[in-house]
Design a protein around this motif. Sequence first.
Motif, PDB file in Angstrom:
ATOM      1  N   PHE A 140      70.428  44.503 -10.850  1.00  0.00           N
ATOM      2  CA  PHE A 140      70.685  43.482 -11.865  1.00  0.00           C
ATOM      3  C   PHE A 140      69.614  42.396 -11.787  1.00  0.00           C
ATOM      4  O   PHE A 140      69.227  41.956 -10.708  1.00  0.00           O
ATOM      5  CB  PHE A 140      72.060  42.841 -11.652  1.00  0.00           C
ATOM      6  N   SER A 141      69.150  41.944 -12.962  1.00  0.00           N
ATOM      7  CA  SER A 141      68.142  40.883 -12.988  1.00  0.00           C
ATOM      8  C   SER A 141      68.745  39.509 -12.715  1.00  0.00           C
ATOM      9  O   SER A 141      68.068  38.613 -12.222  1.00  0.00           O
ATOM     10  CB  SER A 141      67.427  40.876 -14.343  1.00  0.00           C
ATOM     11  N   ASP A 142      70.018  39.315 -13.036  1.00  0.00           N
ATOM     12  CA  ASP A 142      70.671  38.023 -12.799  1.00  0.00           C
ATOM     13  C   ASP A 142      71.433  38.078 -11.478  1.00  0.00           C
ATOM     14  O   ASP A 142      72.610  38.414 -11.441  1.00  0.00           O
ATOM     15  CB  ASP A 142      71.595  37.644 -13.961  1.00  0.00           C
ATOM     16  N   GLN A 143      70.798  37.784 -10.384  1.00  0.00           N
ATOM     17  CA  GLN A 143      71.431  37.854  -9.070  1.00  0.00           C
ATOM     18  C   GLN A 143      72.345  36.641  -8.852  1.00  0.00           C
ATOM     19  O   GLN A 143      72.050  35.530  -9.310  1.00  0.00           O
ATOM     20  CB  GLN A 143      70.358  37.899  -7.986  1.00  0.00           C
ATOM     21  N   ILE A 144      73.425  36.869  -8.134  1.00  0.00           N
ATOM     22  CA  ILE A 144      74.348  35.797  -7.749  1.00  0.00           C
ATOM     23  C   ILE A 144      74.565  35.902  -6.252  1.00  0.00           C
ATOM     24  O   ILE A 144      74.375  36.964  -5.653  1.00  0.00           O
ATOM     25  CB  ILE A 144      75.693  35.895  -8.497  1.00  0.00           C
ATOM     26  N   PRO A 145      74.959  34.791  -5.603  1.00  0.00           N
ATOM     27  CA  PRO A 145      75.233  34.860  -4.161  1.00  0.00           C
ATOM     28  C   PRO A 145      76.381  35.828  -3.858  1.00  0.00           C
ATOM     29  O   PRO A 145      77.240  36.089  -4.705  1.00  0.00           O
ATOM     30  CB  PRO A 145      75.616  33.418  -3.804  1.00  0.00           C
ATOM     31  N   MET A 146      76.379  36.345  -2.650  1.00  0.00           N
ATOM     32  CA  MET A 146      77.477  37.226  -2.211  1.00  0.00           C
ATOM     33  C   MET A 146      78.790  36.446  -2.278  1.00  0.00           C
ATOM     34  O   MET A 146      78.905  35.367  -1.705  1.00  0.00           O
ATOM     35  CB  MET A 146      77.240  37.702  -0.789  1.00  0.00           C
ATOM     36  N   PRO A 147      79.794  36.932  -3.000  1.00  0.00           N
ATOM     37  CA  PRO A 147      81.054  36.190  -3.145  1.00  0.00           C
ATOM     38  C   PRO A 147      81.875  36.208  -1.859  1.00  0.00           C
ATOM     39  O   PRO A 147      81.711  37.079  -1.010  1.00  0.00           O
ATOM     40  CB  PRO A 147      81.777  36.937  -4.264  1.00  0.00           C
ATOM     41  N   ASP A 148      82.767  35.222  -1.722  1.00  0.00           N
ATOM     42  CA  ASP A 148      83.734  35.207  -0.625  1.00  0.00           C
ATOM     43  C   ASP A 148      84.857  36.192  -0.950  1.00  0.00           C
ATOM     44  O   ASP A 148      85.599  36.011  -1.913  1.00  0.00           O
ATOM     45  CB  ASP A 148      84.317  33.806  -0.446  1.00  0.00           C
ATOM     46  N   VAL A 149      84.960  37.224  -0.126  1.00  0.00           N
ATOM     47  CA  VAL A 149      85.912  38.303  -0.401  1.00  0.00           C
ATOM     48  C   VAL A 149      87.322  37.900   0.027  1.00  0.00           C
ATOM     49  O   VAL A 149      87.518  37.306   1.099  1.00  0.00           O
ATOM     50  CB  VAL A 149      85.485  39.588   0.355  1.00  0.00           C
ATOM     51  N   ASN A 150      88.303  38.187  -0.810  1.00  0.00           N
ATOM     52  CA  ASN A 150      89.705  37.969  -0.457  1.00  0.00           C
ATOM     53  C   ASN A 150      90.007  38.720   0.847  1.00  0.00           C
ATOM     54  O   ASN A 150      89.859  39.945   0.902  1.00  0.00           O
ATOM     55  CB  ASN A 150      90.601  38.495  -1.581  1.00  0.00           C
ATOM     56  N   PRO A 151      90.415  38.027   1.916  1.00  0.00           N
ATOM     57  CA  PRO A 151      90.606  38.703   3.209  1.00  0.00           C
ATOM     58  C   PRO A 151      91.753  39.706   3.221  1.00  0.00           C
ATOM     59  O   PRO A 151      91.868  40.491   4.165  1.00  0.00           O
ATOM     60  CB  PRO A 151      90.892  37.537   4.168  1.00  0.00           C
ATOM     61  N   PHE A 152      92.596  39.694   2.176  1.00  0.00           N
ATOM     62  CA  PHE A 152      93.765  40.573   2.177  1.00  0.00           C
ATOM     63  C   PHE A 152      93.586  41.814   1.305  1.00  0.00           C
ATOM     64  O   PHE A 152      94.562  42.507   1.011  1.00  0.00           O
ATOM     65  CB  PHE A 152      95.012  39.796   1.746  1.00  0.00           C
ATOM     66  N   LEU A 153      92.328  42.067   0.884  1.00  0.00           N
ATOM     67  CA  LEU A 153      92.096  43.320   0.154  1.00  0.00           C
ATOM     68  C   LEU A 153      92.506  44.502   1.025  1.00  0.00           C
ATOM     69  O   LEU A 153      93.106  45.465   0.549  1.00  0.00           O
ATOM     70  CB  LEU A 153      90.632  43.455  -0.241  1.00  0.00           C
ATOM     71  N   ARG A 154      92.177  44.413   2.324  1.00  0.00           N
ATOM     72  CA  ARG A 154      92.607  45.430   3.267  1.00  0.00           C
ATOM     73  C   ARG A 154      93.629  44.807   4.206  1.00  0.00           C
ATOM     74  O   ARG A 154      93.316  43.888   4.959  1.00  0.00           O
ATOM     75  CB  ARG A 154      91.415  45.976   4.058  1.00  0.00           C
ATOM     76  N   LEU A 155      94.842  45.314   4.152  1.00  0.00           N
ATOM     77  CA  LEU A 155      95.930  44.711   4.910  1.00  0.00           C
ATOM     78  C   LEU A 155      95.871  45.128   6.380  1.00  0.00           C
ATOM     79  O   LEU A 155      95.373  46.210   6.708  1.00  0.00           O
ATOM     80  CB  LEU A 155      97.278  45.126   4.309  1.00  0.00           C
ATOM     81  N   PRO A 156      96.393  44.290   7.285  1.00  0.00           N
ATOM     82  CA  PRO A 156      96.417  44.660   8.710  1.00  0.00           C
ATOM     83  C   PRO A 156      97.195  45.954   8.944  1.00  0.00           C
ATOM     84  O   PRO A 156      98.103  46.310   8.178  1.00  0.00           O
ATOM     85  CB  PRO A 156      97.137  43.465   9.365  1.00  0.00           C
ATOM     86  N   ASP A 157      96.846  46.657  10.010  1.00  0.00           N
ATOM     87  CA  ASP A 157      97.492  47.935  10.321  1.00  0.00           C
ATOM     88  C   ASP A 157      99.000  47.773  10.533  1.00  0.00           C
ATOM     89  O   ASP A 157      99.771  48.700  10.258  1.00  0.00           O
ATOM     90  CB  ASP A 157      96.859  48.558  11.570  1.00  0.00           C
ATOM     91  N   ASN A 158      99.439  46.620  11.038  1.00  0.00           N
ATOM     92  CA  ASN A 158     100.859  46.387  11.311  1.00  0.00           C
ATOM     93  C   ASN A 158     101.621  45.846  10.109  1.00  0.00           C
ATOM     94  O   ASN A 158     102.789  45.497  10.228  1.00  0.00           O
ATOM     95  CB  ASN A 158     101.022  45.381  12.461  1.00  0.00           C
ATOM     96  N   PHE A 159     100.976  45.796   8.956  1.00  0.00           N
ATOM     97  CA  PHE A 159     101.575  45.115   7.800  1.00  0.00           C
ATOM     98  C   PHE A 159     102.856  45.804   7.328  1.00  0.00           C
ATOM     99  O   PHE A 159     102.980  47.034   7.362  1.00  0.00           O
ATOM    100  CB  PHE A 159     100.576  45.070   6.649  1.00  0.00           C
TER     101      PHE A 159
END
Length: 527
Positions: free
Chosen positions: A119-138
């Motif tokens: 992409f020609s219009d670069q943006i900074p790496m976004p802050d990823v939602n930490p709960f996209l991948r849930l803990p193993d004990n969830f």
Amino acid sequence: MTTTLSDDLLFHLESQYKYQIIGSVDLDWLVTQPRNTLFKLFRKWHKAVYEPHDRIVLYSRHTPSQEILTYIQQCGSQVDISNFFILICSPKINIKDLDHVRINYSTDESIFSTVDINFSDQIPMPDVNPFLRLPDNFCFAPWAHLEISSLGEFKPCCVYKESVKKSDGIPYNINVDTISEIYNSKYLQNLRQEFLNGNQPVNCSHCWLIERHNGTSYRQRIPAYLGLEAQCLQIEHDSIGNLISLDIKLGNLCNFKCRICAPVNSSRIAEERLAHFNSSIDLKTLNKNGRWVENQNIWKMLETLGDQLINIDFYGGEPFLIKQHDTFLDFLILKQQTHKIRLHYNSNGSVYPKHLLDKWRQFRKIDIAFSIDNIGKKFELERGGDWNMVENNLDNFLKSKLSNMTLSIFPTVNIQNVYYIDQIIEWFETKSFDTLIFNLLEQPSFLSIMAMTQPLSELVLDKLNQIPQDKLIKYSIDSIIKLIKQHQSSSNTIDQLANYMLKLDDIRKQKFNESHPEITNIIYKGK
């Protein structure tokens, strides 16, 4: 290719690759959104049959990490979308990462389709939602589910160790508190946070015990019960809109006196304890709290959840004896919500409610688990009912089984029946039930298989090890064997069991040693 807008990208994919785009989303935006966002989009874009050139496009100005690829994989698997129809467009895609995700998190033979894009219009790496991948004990239960006990108290699930409490330590109760107050309580907020932190809450010990011994816990079964709706919960927020499942204990009215049961779950046990034991039961309070099902205002409160419920578990007592259950089904039918609702029952098999068949036809799924801990005379002593009558009722259920119905046998494994598991399996295999699931008793503790002395454990293990290997695995008996090997108790516990059984024999004019001679030779030794 270099592009600036998604429209340019989609035009390129359609013209250059002849793809038919079903839907598209910017991954750089998506990974900052609530966890349920992609699940909802995939559900919107799902098709029963995809054409070879159909694609769902996820594009990013950054190379997706394994964490993000795993999230996409889990979403696709839950919605039943093959990797083949998911197209990822980003710079420098690592095929090894794609293959790693497929091997470890999917049964799909395909890996994601890919196109390298800059992409020609670069943006900074976004802050990823930490709960996209849930803990193993969830566990989803503290968000999605509430149990209402026979006394009107609340738990996040049926195997949790204590009731939900107020700040002063007093349990919430449906006779005086609202569902909203309980769901939004500090107690449940703290429990949810524990799961988000990846902890193992102490009051969830039943599930951790089952999992340590290779069994399948209630925590692990919940996603199957709730299906995609579990994945669509907005777990980042405490919203009562997440409450999609109820476990309703319809009082303690019961026609059986099971030897493993307690007064809160059986009116006949309560009467017996008062008459023959030095019991501190306050029968007046027990009956008052246990009759919450007769309070129409409470049912009206539950009816406000009708639009969002997808699962309702009914227990008792014996649920088919309680008329308010029928009335609630009528309400759900009137609301035209039945197409999305699964109903689950635990029944002792003493009632064949033929009149419910026409109502049940209208629901998404009917799941009935029968508490058959043993067969024949052993059943009659352990459960207190007539075996021939119960077996006849079970046969009637099988004969009239609906297309949306699952019928299971759900024995509670305890000292009384663990030696005779092979007989339960043999009987089960003469019938056409869907599943046989062995549940573990923890209370009363002197009846738990973890309270067996060494001589009794050796007797039981010798018997269980004679069960063919394929059946040990099929019915998870290997996990029971492992549990017995790791837990043995003192003679004091076995003495408590012997005294309890002898007292019930005297009260009920029964003979435990005649129906269960092999184990009573050890349990009653010296008595």
